[in-house]
Structures are given as structure tokens and as C-alpha cells.
Design an enzyme around this catalytic site. Structure first.
Site, short mmCIF file in Angstrom:
data_model
loop_
_atom_site.label_atom_id
_atom_site.label_comp_id
_atom_site.label_asym_id
_atom_site.label_seq_id
_atom_site.Cartn_x
_atom_site.Cartn_y
_atom_site.Cartn_z
N GLY A 55 -2.84 -0.28 -0.10
CA GLY A 55 -3.52 0.90 0.39
C GLY A 55 -2.50 2.00 0.59
O GLY A 55 -1.33 1.86 0.23
N ASP A 56 -2.95 3.11 1.17
CA ASP A 56 -2.09 4.28 1.43
C ASP A 56 -1.29 4.67 0.18
O ASP A 56 -1.85 5.09 -0.80
CB ASP A 56 -1.17 4.02 2.63
N ASN A 57 0.04 4.44 0.24
CA ASN A 57 0.90 4.89 -0.88
C ASN A 57 1.03 3.79 -1.94
O ASN A 57 2.11 3.46 -2.37
CB ASN A 57 2.29 5.25 -0.35
N TRP A 58 -0.08 3.24 -2.34
CA TRP A 58 -0.07 2.11 -3.26
C TRP A 58 -0.19 2.52 -4.72
O TRP A 58 -0.11 1.68 -5.61
CB TRP A 58 -1.19 1.13 -2.92
N PHE A 105 -2.67 7.59 -2.50
CA PHE A 105 -3.90 7.89 -3.26
C PHE A 105 -4.34 9.31 -2.91
O PHE A 105 -3.95 9.85 -1.88
CB PHE A 105 -5.00 6.87 -2.98
#
Lengths: 718, 718
Positions: free
Chosen positions: A312-315, A218
Site C-alpha cells: 500500500g501507500d508507496n507501493w 499511488f
């Protein structure tokens, strides 16, 4: 005998004995590593599943350093620069963090960048500007003095934002920076698959590959002081590259402009009503992400392991409520749970075998220190998420952080033992059955289902002054005995309101994707909603519902709502309707409402509007009838047990179901009751940390009195 | 010896002795009748001027009843009507007062009316609707279900709104209704002149013809309960007729649509950014009114009398600050004065021989009764208007109402004796000279000079929640030692900011004519202001200055102001700048500011913004530099002595003149000093009803201490 199962523990090296002890006390059946920790060899030999964190597109510097042209990219906008003369120099990196990004000079700026006169909105012709690569500036000629200019430029992102955040926060010094790469590029594309194939072989003890996450982080950009500058948990900023732009043009038949991504510097945050170009773009990315993620999941499955995704993170691009998610074929999604809405965000995810919530507090020194009792936060978090669990339980729960920290707090260890037992107890009672539901409510916004339970969120679970007033609606809904759907304006335009929906909610500040902005000038949208309400539907507006200045109205559904907002244009029209109705279903038992940030200058449009709370020249709460339907207006709805009750009553009232309010009903707002007809159980919960007395009305409206201990959950036979 | 002159008394029949007594006590040199009272014959023989109220276009029912086709007209909009089927009936008179208006069926509705689909904004083809004259309905066919429709229709106004208001308020029973007529029509046109010619002959004792007023009443429409429905003191609603529309088309070369007047039901109130069509229309009416009024004034002058105009009632088109006013050739304007801004509104009127303020309280039983001491209101009103008088005195003052009521309050009679003496004392000291001025400030809005001192007004001198926060600026300015100009956005676009202006103020809620709305997307406007500030100008923004969502900014002058407003679109951008600067020129002596309705979600855009008041996540007061210039932002400025001081300091600061602040300066905010260099006087006023101690710094910055009695005005030699 001790219950066991459905619980995941973090673990660490040289902590085997204590880990075993906690596995026993909490009935854990799975262990996991964390970012920066390794599993102890001894753990692997226990009878627990093993999760292992896996990074796809970061943490492989050996590879990416040989292919730096495949680093992840980003479109950024320079600061606004005011011209005071006929030429202007724009410093691209002004306000950006040089450790994180660098301008992309590999691709021709004249093709991929855009200089915009922000005073007129005009694009400056490329012959009028030039790039100085040495000092990262753009020089613009023939400018209009006292106009503002920006440069939209492509950059490379040299440092994975989560790694960067952890690095800076924990002061990791000269540890190398994880370089993120774009799996759309040929070498990265091949590498990510080859590496995973190798990895699954080399990690036979791993039962569950925990993808953290897939490809695109994100949007998280830091400033020149290495502090957060821009954060959008939903942002597609870091999915951009020349190759995606070229592929997009090929597939969709038109090229995106940098402005389609940069969006005046707002970068299409979830609060912006999305443009068609942006919707096309994220759809394009989602399709690609699903296709690629599926290939990785297939590798995992072929190796006999399960594939789990961290939400989350690289979602970005994986959206679990999006139309491509099912294709990925994941076994599980895990995400952080802090309250009811975040629990439902995980628990409601379709097309997976099981969901897992990582509960708070994290076992970190900020909570686990001698000056603090971590039980307090654990108890609060459990109570706020448990009420959502009663509606749709997670399949598993887990914890994160350093297990040894938790171990040092015996009272905490004991408390979590109770929580994990209570959790398993809920699952065993509910046993996959559907709790009794009084009605179905659809929350309408620009995003519809795609952002289910994610409305009004900027950065995951962070408080913002501008959002809490609306987020309270989601938090309240998460534990109420109603089915909750999320629906887009476009769906209503095309198909009207679905048959099974009793109430729709529109909430938010004017112009945002949640309120709807220009969507409300579309006759199909307002026409379909009016028709549906007129035929008996219920409409709840919070804040500035249906707001856009158009044809003499600000609230386009002012006729349905019975209220509008005074912008100054209609001050000349007398506002006579100010009298409050008391003893109404909605204000009979309570008059001290809390509207959070509230909304100014709301007035009743006719004598037929029932004003339920009025002060300082403004309506705060009202209802109205419209044909066979009803509406309720609220100036705001921050979360509280009282406001949860208000929302519940408002939905029942709007749906013409206030008669059914007192079946399966608790009189004390600190308590709630959920009923599981298939299983013959009902459960009364005390959502507070104090003892509560309440009457419980059963399905026949007969009352029984209860006294519940602090936080108690009581199961009773129907 | 008693001072005499410059004071006008109302009078009534059979009250001669007491009137003489009051003439003596108050030094009056003129008497006037009122609406409904007649002068006593004895009065006429005294040595005082006689004013007589004269109605041009009402109060002549014998005439108009023979020419009802010349009654005044109005465009009205029906209520919003939602279609639930394929046909729709709209009740035209729903919500209107049948005693006041009736639909005009004389002129073809198909030509002059408009049916609008308010959901789309489309005009419904005339073949799709028909008029039923019997029950005043319009039937629309082929409607879109669940769209809203309105009918814009021409009506006749059968009752003069002021007469109606007085009639209803005072319950005049079956007294005949004054029928207003349109002097643009042939019979009315001839009649008004013939009658005045006759009247001046028949009223030889009248020295001053007090026109109350000329032709067109401000818009005042009542509802079906005979209560005020719509009031706009600036409204041109009652200037409309088929003949003016035809004349307009002939002169301007294009026809107006009903919608140009009806304006979505907002009726072009002064808060709407005026359209070109509306500006053309009011200009056209103003030219006509001036030309016609001049003919009446000429008749008065030819009869050896003076012509005075009352600023109110039928004043539409005469705008004293408009470009045609001078042509009318009036001797005088009289208007109601309740505070400083309304005093300046009268006192600053150009092109007249003298101005007269009718002071408050009115001699009516609501104030003059046994439970009330009218001195209190008189004292308050005098104090608030006296400070404006010190800047630009009226030439005369007067009172209104029933003189016998005032006479019954000896303390009041004595107090007004002091006031009238003090008034004459001011005039004799000022003697036409210009007081010392520290700088020139220009208030910028859509209206410019035309509505000088009238910004943010809905109905004359009435309080509205949405306006007091901004009206405080005018009230503060009315007595400050600055020259005040009013300038339009269009003037700045064309010519830039005038040379002699040091500070410009832009204030108001977004989208209003005062804030400016879409004007701010015009590069010439923002460019010219930026350039001017950059070269040393001062810009003060209050509320939502320069606000319109455009190209990444909400405040288009965010670069100048250093603040912008968060609408939700930029929540993802971190807002780091929250630290308050103390000890600044603007907050050195005071930190408890009052911003009235204030403004939410204001944030500093850069570290260079000087935040002077910040709380609850919002900036309330700040300043910024921009090239050689400066800006100040305030969240609101309701009137108070402290806020007057704040505005004064803000102007001095924005103008880079804070060094000059302490010359001719009083330390106590309850006091003010004005200097008259040509006459060698300075005056210290105590604006409070308590004793005040203050230091007064003279032109060399040398301090002298004073103790002023309650309300005292002290004259001193420089």
C-alpha cells in the site's frame, strides 16, 4: 498449554504491562510500531521480534528541503475550459490543492506540457500559448470558439499523500508536511541508501524493517477544498518526472507524450484498457523500482535483519505479481485484510518467505468506543477471510492501531485470543499441504497476473456502486475449492488458454480493462477462446463479457455465450427465445438470484440457449453449449453465500464436471468443506453467525449430518 | 340539425341499410372498401364519396407470373456460421421462410454477393467460395478456423409481406400468394401505368383512389417457422434489385457493396446512424419513387379522381416529410392513428389538400366481441389523440374493419356519433387558425425532418421496452402548446440552430441514430450547439444525449448539461455533487418522477449543476446554466400526464420562459388548455375519464375555476 506464534501486535509507549498480557493472551511473537508511535524500551527486551516502520522517500524533510528540485512530480490535467472567444485563459490550479502541488516551471513548459483542443483532440501548437507563472495560468491564442481546451502540466508534489491524508483527517495543525522525493534523482538516490545504512546500525533492536513502502505513492490528489479529488490505488501518476521521461525515451527508443500519462483526464486508471505506451511505461518503472528496492533490501540483509514490505501507500512499481518482484528479494509482505479477496491478494504472493495480514478492525476510536462492540466486526471479518484462509493460509496475522483501546474491551481481547488460536490451528492442520481442488479457473482481463485478486478495485477495499457486482466474483472465488489464475488477453492471443485451465471468466462493464474493450476485435483472442471452448473448455461471462460493437455483434463471443446485448440496432430482429428452463443444475434449488446492478437488454441469440432466469424482457442467467464446451452467462454476481454457491456450480457446469459437484460437498450454502488429502483432514466451516445444520458428502459421495455452532470450524479425519 | 362530413366509413356487401343508418348517425360523407371486401352497389348510389383501395405492385399475379424475373428483390444476410475447420458450408435459407423468398441465381453471385469474415470484417475473395444452387448453400474454402462467416445474398421476394401476414394470420389456406414486382423493371413499369389507366376507366364510381401503397414494402421478413423474423417500418430492404444498384452506380458515380445494405445484419434500421452510402441510396430511391408515383397520380387526376396514399405497407420512398414528396402531387394521405404522436405524424404532412386518420379500434373480432366493450378503447384512443388534434387537427377521420361488427354494439355506435360530432366541432372552432404557441422546440437526430414524429419507432405503433422511455417525449409534445420541428445533426453542422428555435431536444440510447453516436465527435456540431446555448438557447437531453466516448467525456455536451455518465473510466475521480435542490421550478410540485427504463451512473460534473432528483448514487433530473442559456437532463420520459407536464416545464425553463408558464395555464395535469387567438376561442380539455377540477389562468394570468366532466372538451370565449 497456550499456542504461541504467527501473530504481530502493535504497541505503544508506557503500556508495557498490558502489552505483555496481550502478548500472552494472543500468543503474539512480534511487535511493531505504527506511524506516529514509538516502541517502549521494555518491549524490546521481551522475547518477541520487533518490526519497525521505515519510510524511504518521505519523512526526511531535512534532506529534501536542500534539494527541492528533487521533489516528486506528477502530470496533471487542468479542468475542461470552454472558449467563448478567440483567446482563452486556463487556470492551472483550479480544483487543485495548493498545499499539495505546485506547477513545475523549472522545466520548460513548451517542452513538457501539452495544450489540447478536447473537441477535436488536436494538440495546440506551442506558439499559440504562453504561461503566466505569477498566477498559474496558461493563455491560449487563436482558439476555436466553443471548443474545450485542457492543459496537461507537470507539477511538484510537495506533500506525501498518506501524510497529508492523516494530517488533514487528524487535524495535525502546523506539523510540517512530509515532502516526498524522487529516488531517481542523484541526491535522493544517494541519500536513501546512505540513510538506511546508518539507520540499520542505529536500530540494532529492530529485527524486521517494515518498508512503508518504497518510492512511489499511488495516485492521490486533493482538491481545492482539501478533499480527495482523484484516487487510484494502482496509479502511476506520482512516478512521473522529467528524468524518468528522459530515461524512458533513451531505453525504449520513443518519447512519451504528456497525453500518454494524462489519458484524457482518466490518468490510465486500472479500468482503462492500457495503451502500449502505458504498459511500456509501467514496465519501465517496475524494473527501476525492483532494482532500487533490491539495493535497500540488500542493506537490510547485510545488517542481519529481515525486509518486509507493506502492500500500500508507496507501493507503486513493486507489484508482487509482476515480473520484477522476485528480484527485490523481500522476506515478507504485509497488507490489510478485510475479506477473502484481500486475504488471497496477500497470501498468494510468490517469492517471499512469509505473508502477513493486518486484520480489521483497526484499534481506532471509530470502532472502539462505548457505543460499539468491536467483536461484531472482528467476527464478520474473520469469517469472510477465514474461508479464503482455508484455501491458502497467510503465514502470519497481525493487528494495527492503539493497543490500549483494544485492551479496554475484555470481550474483544478474549475473542481475538480464540481467533489467533484458530488461525494457528488451521496452519498446523494444513501444514503447507494443498487442499483438494475441483478445477482451475482463469480470470481473464487486460491485466492478467499483474493485478491478481485486484480486479475491479479503485481504492483499496472501498465500495463503489459500479464495482461490487463484479468484485463478488473474486470474493466468492477466494474460498472456493478451485485453483484461481489470472491471465491477460495478450497471453491468450499469443499462447491460447493454458492446458490446465478448465474455466475462464470474463466479467465487467463494456470498454473497461476487465471486460476488455477493443481487445475483442482481435481475431486471435476470440479465435483462441472459441477453439478452446469448442474442445471442451468452459466460459463464464458476467455483465458485459467480450463486449465491443463489431461486425454485427456486441458480445464478440455471443456464439459461445448464446446471449448478446440489445443496443437498439437490432430491435427489428424478433427475439423469440424467452422460455425459462427449470430444474437445471444451476437453478434446481434456487430461483431468487441477486445480480447486483445487473445488466439490461440481454437476449438469447438462439433456441439452443438455455435460459435459466428471465424477467422484464431480459435474460439474467443462462447457459449454452459450444462444441464440447459450455458457457454460462450471469447479469452480475455481488458477493453472498448463495451467489458463491451459484458461481461454484456455474464453474463445475461449464467444466462439464457437475457429476463431481456432490463429492466433498456441503448441502447448506452457509457452510463449506475443504479437504487436505496429504494430511488426511477435512474441515467444515460455518461461515455464518448462526447455528447451521448441513449434510457433508465425502469423497465417495456418502453423506454425514452435522450441526455446526455459530462460526464453527470443525476438523475431521478423512 | 345533425353535423355532417369529414368522416369515412368502411363498408361491405349486403349491409346497405345499416350502412346508411351509420352514415347518418356518424355524419359520414365517404365510404371505402377494405383489403378483401367489395363495395355494395347500393352504396355507390348514395351521396357519399367512394374510396377504392388500389394496389400498384401486388395483386396482379396474372401479369407477374409471366415476368418472374421482375419480382421484387432483397439483400439478406445468412446466419453467423463459425468455422471449425478449413472449409465451411453456409446454408443460405437457414432461418428464412421458403414461401417468402428464394435466392437469386439469375444474377451472378460472384458479382452481387459477398462472403464476409465477421471476426475480421474482411471480404472473402470470390475464388474462395462457390454456390450450390440445389441445396442453397455456399461453400467457403481456406477459412480461418473459429472465425465467423456470413454470406450476403440477393433473393427474390415471392410473396408480398402484408398479403403474407394477413394470409398466415387469417389462415387463408391455399389462396394464391400476391407476388410483388419491381416497377423499376421494364414490363412492370409499363404494366402499372397501363393497368391504372384501364382501371380508372372501369371504376367510374370511385372518387378517391386509395393507393395501398405505391411500390416498395417496408422490410418484413419471416423465419422458417413462418413467424416475423425482421421488421423495420422504415426499411429499404425491399427496394433492392440489380437494376437499382446499377442505376445508382451510374448516377452517383460509385457502386454500393452488399454490405452497404446488409449493414452487419442490422440492415440500416432507423436506429443505426446512417452511413453516407445509405443516405445516398435512400435519396436515390425516394427520387425514383416520387417520379413514378407522380405519373400514377397524374393518371388519377386526368380521370377526374382524387389520389390518396395510405401511410404504411408499400410506402417506402414516399416519406411525406422528405424532399421529394411534394412532387408526387397527392391530394391526401391517410394513416392509422392510435395516439397523439401518430395523429401529428399524419396531420402535419405538408403539400396535401387533406389528411385523414384511421382511428382505432379496428372493427375486428379481437375488440368487438361479447366479452369486451369497444367503447373503452375508443375513448382512450380518442382522448390521447384529441390533445394532438387541438394543436393541429386532421382534416378527416375514418374507421376500418367490418362495419357489421361495430353495428352490433349500439353503445359504441352512439359513442362514435359523439366523437365525430366533437371532431367536427373542433374543426369549426379552429377553422384553420394557428393555436397559441409558447415556443418552438426542435428535436435533433440523424434523421431530422425526414422522420418527423417517427423517432424511436421500430414497427408502426408497437411497444418495445427499449423505446417507450423516449417515445413518451413525442407523445407529450404532440399536444403541448409548442411548435415542434425535427432537425438533423447535419443541418446543425452546416447552418447552426435555426433562429426561431428556443429549445432543442436530444434523446436516446448511446450510439443510436437518435442520440447521434459519432456525429458528436464533429466539432461543428458541438461547437454550434454550445454557441447557441451560450447565447440563450435551451438544451434538453434525455437518456444518453450527445453520448460517445471521446477526449475525456462521454456526453460530449457534458459542459452544457452539467452531467455525464460514468463508464468506469473515471471512478477514480470523486463525485461530490449529490445534493438535491428542492422547490425548483421543475420539482416544486412533484418529486415522484417516472423515468421509465431510466439511465444508470449519471453524475453531476460540477457544483454548478442543479440536481433535482438523485437517488441510488445517480442523477435522474437536473438542470444547468451555460452562458445565457440553460439545459435540462432527464434520465427518461415515458408518456404520462405528469411527464407531459414535466417536459412542458422543462422546455419553458430551458427557454428562460418560466415566467410565461402561468399564462394560459391549467393547474390540473389531467387537463390542458389551447388558445386560438385569431378566432377568439380557448378550449379546455379533460384528458381523463374522471371528472376534473382545475383552475385556468388566462392570458393575463387571471384564474378561473372549472369542473370538467370525464373526457370533456369545453370551448370558451377569450
Amino acid at each position: 498449554m497456550k499456542n504461541k506464534g504467527r501473530v504481530t501486535l502493535p504497541t505503544e509507549q508506557n503500556f508495557l504491562k498490558e502489552t505483555k498480557e496481550l502478548i500472552d493472551k494472543w500468543g503474539a511473537d512480534a511487535v511493531r510500531d505504527s506511524d506516529g508511535t514509538e516502541l517502549d524500551k521494555g518491549i524490546i527486551e521481551l522475547d518477541t521480534k520487533v518490526y519497525k516502520t521505515y519510510f524511504v522517500a518521505r519523512g526526511h524533510n531535512d534532506f529534501i528541503k536542500k534539494h527541492l528540485e528533487e521533489m516528486q512530480q506528477l502530470y496533471l490535467m487542468s479542468k475542461f475550459n470552454t472558449a467563448t472567444d478567440k483567446t482563452l485563459e486556463v487556470a492551472l490550479m483550479d480544483g487543485y490543492y495548493e498545499e499539495q502541488i505546485e506547477p513545475d516551471y523549472r522545466h520548460d513548459p513548451k517542452k513538457w506540457w501539452e495544450v489540447i483542443d478536447r473537441t477535436t483532440g488536436d494538440v495546440v501548437a506551442t506558439e499559440n500559448w504562453s504561461v503566466n507563472k505569477e498566477d498559474h495560468t496558461v493563455n491560449i491564442n487563436n482558439v476555436e470558439p466553443f471548443h474545450e481546451y485542457t492543459v496537461s502540466f507537470l507539477v511538484y508534489m510537495k506533500w506525501d499523500p498518506t501524510h497529508m491524508y492523516n494530517h488533514i483527517t487528524n487535524d495535525w495543525g502546523d506539523a510540517p508536511h512530509d515532502i516526498p522525493f524522487d529516488v531517481r534523482q542523484p541526491n535522493s538516490q544517494a541519500y536513501m541508501k546512505d540513510y538506511l545504512k546508518k539507520w540499520v546500525k542505529e536500530n540494532p533492536e529492530t529485527d524486521v524493517v517494515r518498508f512503508t513502502t518504497f518510492f512511489y505513492h499511488f495516485t492521490l490528489v486533493f482538491n481545492d477544498l482539501a478533499k480527495e479529488k482523484f484516487v487510484d490505488w494502482f496509479g502511476y501518476g506520482s512516478t512521473v518526472s522529467v528524468s524518468v521521461l528522459e530515461a524512458f525515451e533513451k531505453e525504449k527508443g520513443y518519447a512519451l507524450r504528456p497525453e500518454d500519462i494524462v489519458d484524457q483526464g482518466y490518468y490510465n486508471t486500472a479500468f482503462r484498457v492500457p495503451s502500449k505506451a502505458y504498459l511500456d511505461y509501467i514496465d519501465f518503472v517496475q524494473a527501476f523500482v525492483a532494482e532500487q528496492a533490491k539495493e535497500l533490501v540488500d542493506i537490510v540483509h547485510d545488517a542481519g535483519k529481515e525486509a518486509m514490505m507493506f502492500l500500500g501507500d508507496n507501493w507503486i512499481g513493486t507489484e508482487p505479481y509482476g515480473k520484477y518482484f522476485e528480484k527485490i528479494g523481500l522476506d515478507s509482505v504485509v497488507g490489510s485484510v478485510g475479506d477473502g479477496a484481500t486475504l488471497r491478494m496477500i497470501a498468494d504472493i510468490p517469492h517471499i518467505k512469509y505473508s502477513e495480514g493486518r486484520f480489521l478492525p483497526y484499534f481506532f476510536p471509530d470502532t472502539f468506543n462505548e457505543n460499539n462492540n468491536p467483536v461484531t466486526e472482528a467476527n464478520e471479518r474473520w469469517l469472510s477471510s477465514r474461508r479464503a484462509m482455508m484455501r491458502n493460509p497467510l503465514d502470519r496475522i497481525g493487528y494495527g492501531g492503539y493497543l490500549h483501546l483494544a485492551y479496554e474491551f475484555p470481550e474483544f481481547v478474549e475473542y481475538i485470543g480464540k481467533v489467533t488460536d484458530e488461525f494457528r490451528d488451521i496452519i498446523s492442520h494444513v501444514d503447507g499441504s494443498k487442499p483438494l481442488t475441483k478445477l482451475k479457473v482463469a480470470f481473464v482481463s487486460s491485466w492478467g497476473k499483474l493485478r491478481s485478486w485486484q480486479y475491479f478495485m479503485v481504492s483499496h477495499a472501498l465500495w463503489y456502486k459500479q464495482i461490487y457486482t463484479y468484485q463478488g466474483i473474486l470474493e466468492s472465488l477466494s474460498g472456493l475449492p478451485v485453483d484461481v489464475d489470472f491471465i491477460s488477453f495478450d497471453e491468450i492471443k499469443e499462447n491460447g488458454v493454458p492446458e490446465d485451465v478448465s474455466v475462464i471468466i470474463n466479467a465487467g462493464d463494456a470498454g473497461t480493462a476487465f471486460s476488455g474493450g477493443d481487445h475483442w476485435t482481435d481475431p486471435k483472442l476470440v479465435g483462441n477462446i472459441r477453439k478452446w471452448v469448442h474442445n471442451g473448455g468452459g466460459f463464464i461471462g458476467v455483465g458485459e463479457p467480450s463486449a465491443v460493437s463489431h461486425q454485427g455483434r456486441y458480445f464478440q463471443l455471443a456464439d459461445v455465450l448464446g446471449v448478446d446485448k440489445e443496443l437498439g440496432f437490432s430491435l427489428s430482429s424478433n427475439k423469440y427465445f424467452t422460455e425459462t428452463t427449470t430444474g437445471h443444475f444451476l437453478n434446481r434449488n434456487r430461483t431468487d438470484f441477486d445480480y447486483g446492478e445487473s445488466m439490461k437488454n440481454i437476449y438469447a441469440t438462439s433456441k439452443d440457449t438455455t435460459i435459466l432466469d428471465y424477467s422484464d424482457g431480459e435474460v439474467h442467467l443462462s447457459s449454452s453449449t459450444y462444441g464440447k464446451g459450455r458457457s454460462v452467462y450471469m447479469a452480475g454476481l455481488p458477493f453472498s453465500v448463495e451467489n458463491t454457491r451459484l458461481l461454484y456450480k456455474a464453474m463445475m457446469y461449464a467444466a462439464n464436471k457437475e457429476d463431481e459437484y456432490t463429492t466433498w460437498h456441503v448441502t447448506n450454502a452457509n457452510c463449506e468443506v475443504n479437504v487436505y488429502p496429504e494430511k488426511g483432514w477435512y474441515a467444515i466451516i460455518n461461515n455464518s453467525m448462526e447455528q447451521q445444520k448441513t449434510d457433508v458428502y465425502n469423497g465417495e459421495g456418502k453423506a454425514l449430518s452435522y450441526t455446526l455452532e455459530p462460526s464453527e470450524l470443525r476438523w475431521e479425519r478423512i
